[in-house]
Design an enzyme around this catalytic site. Structure first.
Site, short mmCIF file in Angstrom:
data_model
loop_
_atom_site.label_atom_id
_atom_site.label_comp_id
_atom_site.label_asym_id
_atom_site.label_seq_id
_atom_site.Cartn_x
_atom_site.Cartn_y
_atom_site.Cartn_z
N LYS A 70 1.84 1.97 -5.06
CA LYS A 70 2.31 1.67 -6.44
C LYS A 70 1.42 1.78 -7.40
CE LYS A 70 2.20 -2.55 -4.25
NZ LYS A 70 2.05 -2.01 -2.98
N ASP A 78 0.76 -1.17 0.09
CA ASP A 78 -0.03 0.06 0.01
C ASP A 78 0.79 1.26 0.08
OD1 ASP A 78 -2.09 -1.68 0.08
OD2 ASP A 78 -2.22 -1.79 2.18
N GLY A 84 -4.59 -4.29 -3.95
CA GLY A 84 -5.42 -3.19 -4.15
C GLY A 84 -4.66 -1.92 -4.44
N HIS A 85 -4.68 -1.54 -5.67
CA HIS A 85 -3.93 -0.52 -6.15
C HIS A 85 -4.79 0.72 -6.76
CE1 HIS A 85 -0.42 -3.31 -7.41
NE2 HIS A 85 -0.54 -3.54 -6.17
N GLN A 135 1.91 -6.21 -3.43
CA GLN A 135 2.47 -6.25 -2.10
C GLN A 135 3.67 -5.40 -2.03
OE1 GLN A 135 1.27 -9.33 -3.59
NE2 GLN A 135 -0.60 -8.76 -2.67
P1 GDP Z 1 -0.79 0.42 -3.54
O1 GDP Z 1 -1.58 -0.90 -3.14
O2 GDP Z 1 0.66 0.44 -3.32
O3 GDP Z 1 -1.13 0.86 -4.80
O4 GDP Z 1 -1.31 1.64 -2.62
P2 GDP Z 1 -2.94 1.66 -2.05
O5 GDP Z 1 -3.77 2.05 -3.28
O6 GDP Z 1 -3.45 0.50 -1.53
O7 GDP Z 1 -2.86 2.90 -1.07
C1 GDP Z 1 -2.28 4.11 -1.35
C2 GDP Z 1 -3.31 5.18 -1.16
O8 GDP Z 1 -2.67 6.26 -1.12
C3 GDP Z 1 -4.23 5.27 -2.25
O9 GDP Z 1 -5.58 5.77 -1.64
C4 GDP Z 1 -3.76 6.44 -3.03
O10 GDP Z 1 -4.65 7.35 -3.61
C5 GDP Z 1 -3.14 7.38 -1.90
N1 GDP Z 1 -1.98 8.12 -2.35
C6 GDP Z 1 -0.84 7.64 -3.11
N2 GDP Z 1 0.12 8.67 -3.22
C7 GDP Z 1 -0.22 9.55 -2.46
C8 GDP Z 1 0.07 11.01 -1.96
O11 GDP Z 1 1.14 11.26 -1.99
N3 GDP Z 1 -0.46 11.60 -1.00
C9 GDP Z 1 -1.93 11.18 -0.42
N4 GDP Z 1 -2.21 11.90 0.30
N5 GDP Z 1 -2.32 9.98 -0.94
C10 GDP Z 1 -1.70 9.35 -2.00
P1 IMO Z 2 -0.99 -4.12 -2.12
O1 IMO Z 2 -0.58 -4.73 -3.52
C1 IMO Z 2 -1.17 -4.73 2.06
C2 IMO Z 2 -1.14 -9.06 3.36
C3 IMO Z 2 -2.37 -9.40 4.23
C4 IMO Z 2 -1.96 -10.36 5.12
C5 IMO Z 2 -0.74 -10.97 4.26
C6 IMO Z 2 -1.09 -12.26 3.68
O2 IMO Z 2 -2.09 -3.31 -2.35
O3 IMO Z 2 0.08 -3.44 -1.85
P2 IMO Z 2 -2.74 -13.01 1.77
O4 IMO Z 2 -4.20 -12.66 1.51
O5 IMO Z 2 -1.63 -12.37 0.35
O6 IMO Z 2 -2.31 -14.30 1.83
O7 IMO Z 2 -2.30 -12.47 2.96
O8 IMO Z 2 -0.45 -10.00 3.36
N1 IMO Z 2 -1.24 -8.35 2.12
C7 IMO Z 2 -1.27 -6.85 1.89
N2 IMO Z 2 -1.23 -5.99 2.81
N3 IMO Z 2 -1.19 -4.54 0.90
C8 IMO Z 2 -1.65 -5.59 -0.12
O9 IMO Z 2 -1.36 -5.48 -1.57
C9 IMO Z 2 -1.46 -6.84 0.49
N4 IMO Z 2 -1.72 -8.07 0.08
C10 IMO Z 2 -1.66 -8.92 1.25
O10 IMO Z 2 -3.20 -8.28 4.83
O11 IMO Z 2 -1.04 -9.50 6.08
MG MG Z 3 -3.03 -1.61 -1.92
#
Ligand code: GDP
Ligand code: IMO
Ligand code: MG
Length: 438
Positions: free
Chosen positions: A16, A13, A40-41, A224
């Site tokens: 990415k 998270d 979840g991106h 991840q």
């Molecule tokens: P990912 O799994 O690595 O793609 O990240 P996620 O989407 O799960 O979580 C990142 C969250 O931070 C998302 O809701 C993005 O929209 C948000 N985000 C990304 N870059 C920034 C930033 O520079 N500032 C803020 N405030 N939010 C950001």
């Molecule tokens: P993104 O791509 C954050 C964590 C789960 C759990 C562990 C194993 O959005 O960064 P799983 O269901 O993969 O067997 O769970 O990994 N986990 C993540 N945590 N961001 C993710 O994906 C994750 N994908 C799995 O919470 O601790």
């Molecule tokens: Mg994510």
């Protein structure tokens, strides 16, 4: 030409999705190499929000080829749901997406195995996303998995499915699982889904290698983060795939010699979802404040993310394992209101500084983080896209992270939108993107 890997430098998270969406403008192909719909991106484009789970974020750029590589595990129902939602939003998914014939397929009974394993009273729960990811990879490694090529071949599917279903039936009985599976019904549903997916399934290793042969550039999208990598992460509190940069080669069939750079995405602080060790966690009002300012709730499960301070030893470790050419530091704006910002600069165990990442939870739990505090900048950085416009203390904070991790910060993100970003012109990142002349 450069083929680059973008992946998480922490526990996931990191942002990415935003970064891949931003960079994909410069690539003809974006390829996912591991994970499944546990990812979840999140990508914001103007007013529109997209949460991509299985499909590479590059699909949001018209004309970019989006590839799901052999290292990914696919729940066909989740994939079709995602395709339908994106197509309803006007994205030409079928025109852009290719799915590896060697990627493994998740079935409903994989979730059953996960429930049994996570719920066992004698086991510390990992806190998984309950998507059947781990058990599907288990079947892959045990050489009894069903791949996309089998799913779309009615004859192979019938034989392989019978054997796998029998195996799972035996497991369910052995564990006294009351839940009855309608194995024939599942097969019929999967056949119908196979009909819809068949036109998208191909040999993506060949497709990608041919693309390179034609001079196209590939961006590999990690899911991840490195600390969730099955080999290098905080085992057993990890996911079941190779999230680290090396996974890009294994999970797509592109030789390591054709990968030219690795970019690590890191928050300006750190979060984690699920169980497991987290040395700089702030399970207190400071962590609560980060969660609120950063809106730190899981994009897949909605769980509150655990929050803590930036961890230099952890970044040095993930930097070592991945060989980051450059860091992309996201969510700087989340720190805007803080008076002082602690940064963990070293780990101490029993009064001694340790300079490597301990392998076990017991050892990681013994870590006493050593913090240095930096003054906050106390003004908004939201949306700033020029280094010169950042407040001096924000620049100092970023330079401190760069100096202590020993890794260049080539890109800074100050908001979720594409334009709320700066790529520093003299960075290795700019050079890899062929933007600068450093
Ligand atoms: P990912 O799994 O690595 O793609 O990240 P996620 O989407 O799960 O979580 C990142 C969250 O931070 C998302 O809701 C993005 O929209 C948000 N985000 C990304 N870059 C920034 C930033 O520079 N500032 C803020 N405030 N939010 C950001
Ligand atoms: P993104 O791509 C954050 C964590 C789960 C759990 C562990 C194993 O959005 O960064 P799983 O269901 O993969 O067997 O769970 O990994 N986990 C993540 N945590 N961001 C993710 O994906 C994750 N994908 C799995 O919470 O601790
Ligand atoms: Mg994510």
């Amino acid at each position: 030409m450069s083929n680059l890997v973008v992946l998480g430098a922490q526990w996931g998270d990191e942002g990415k999705g935003k970064v891949v969406d931003l960079l994909s403008e410069r690539f003809q192909v974006v390829a996912r190499y591991q994970g499944g719909h546990n990812a979840g991106h999140t990508v914001y484009i103007g007013e529109r929000k997209f949460v991509l789970k299985l499909i590479p974020s590059g699909v949001l750029r018209p004309g970019v080829r989006a590839v799901i590589g052999n290292g990914v595990v696919i729940d066909p129902a989740a994939l079709l749901e995602e395709i339908d939602a994106l197509e309803a939003a006007g994205i030409d998914v079928r025109g852009q997406l290719c799915i590896s014939n060697r990627a493994h397929v998740i079935f409903p009974f994989h979730r059953m195995v996960e429930r049994v394993s996570e719920g066992r009273p004698d086991r510390v729960a990992i806190g998984t996303t309950s998507r059947g990811i781990g058990p599907c990879y288990e079947d892959k490694i045990a050489r009894r998995g069903i791949r996309m090529a089998d799913l779309v071949d009615p004859e192979s599917l019938a034989t392989l499915y019978r054997s796998l279903a029998e195996d799972k039936n035996t497991t369910a009985r052995a564990f006294g699982v009351g839940e009855e599976f309608d194995y024939d019904g599942i097969l019929a549903r999967y056949r119908a889904m196979a009909d819809r997916l068949r036109p998208l399934v191909c040999d993506t290793a060949k497709l990608l290698n041919d693309a390179i042969g034609q001079g196209q550039n590939i961006l590999f999208e990690g899911a991840q983060g490195t600390m969730l990598d099955v080999d290098h992460g905080s085992y057993p509190f990890v996911t079941s795939s190779s999230a680290a940069a090396g996974g890009a080669s294994v999970g797509t069939g592109i030789p390591p010699t054709r990968i030219h750079g690795v970019l690590g995405v890191s928050k300006a602080y750190i979060t984690r979802v699920g169980g497991g060790p987290f040395p700089t966690e702030q399970d207190n009002p400071a962590g609560e404040r980060l969660r609120k300012a950063g809106n730190e709730y899981g994009a897949v499960t909605g769980r509150p993310r655990r929050c803590g301070w930036f961890d230099v030893p952890l970044l040095r470790y993930t930097g070592m394992v991945n060989g980051f050419d450059s860091l992309i530091i996201t969510k700087l704006d989340v720190l805007d209101e803080l008076d002082r910002i602690p940064v963990c600069v070293a780990y101490r165990v029993g009064g001694r500084t340790v300079d490597s990442m301990p392998a076990t939870q017991r050892e990681i739990d013994l870590i006493e983080p050593v913090y240095e505090e930096l003054p906050g900048w106390k003004c908004s950085t939201r949306g700033i896209s020029q280094w010169e416009s950042l407040p001096p203390r924000a620049k100092d904070y970023l330079k401190f992270l760069e100096e202590r991790t020993g890794i260049e910060a080539g890109c800074i993100s100050t908001g979720p939108e594409r334009n709320e970003t700066m790529i520093l012109p003299n960075s290795a990142l700019a050079r890899l993107l062929k933007m600068g002349t450093a």
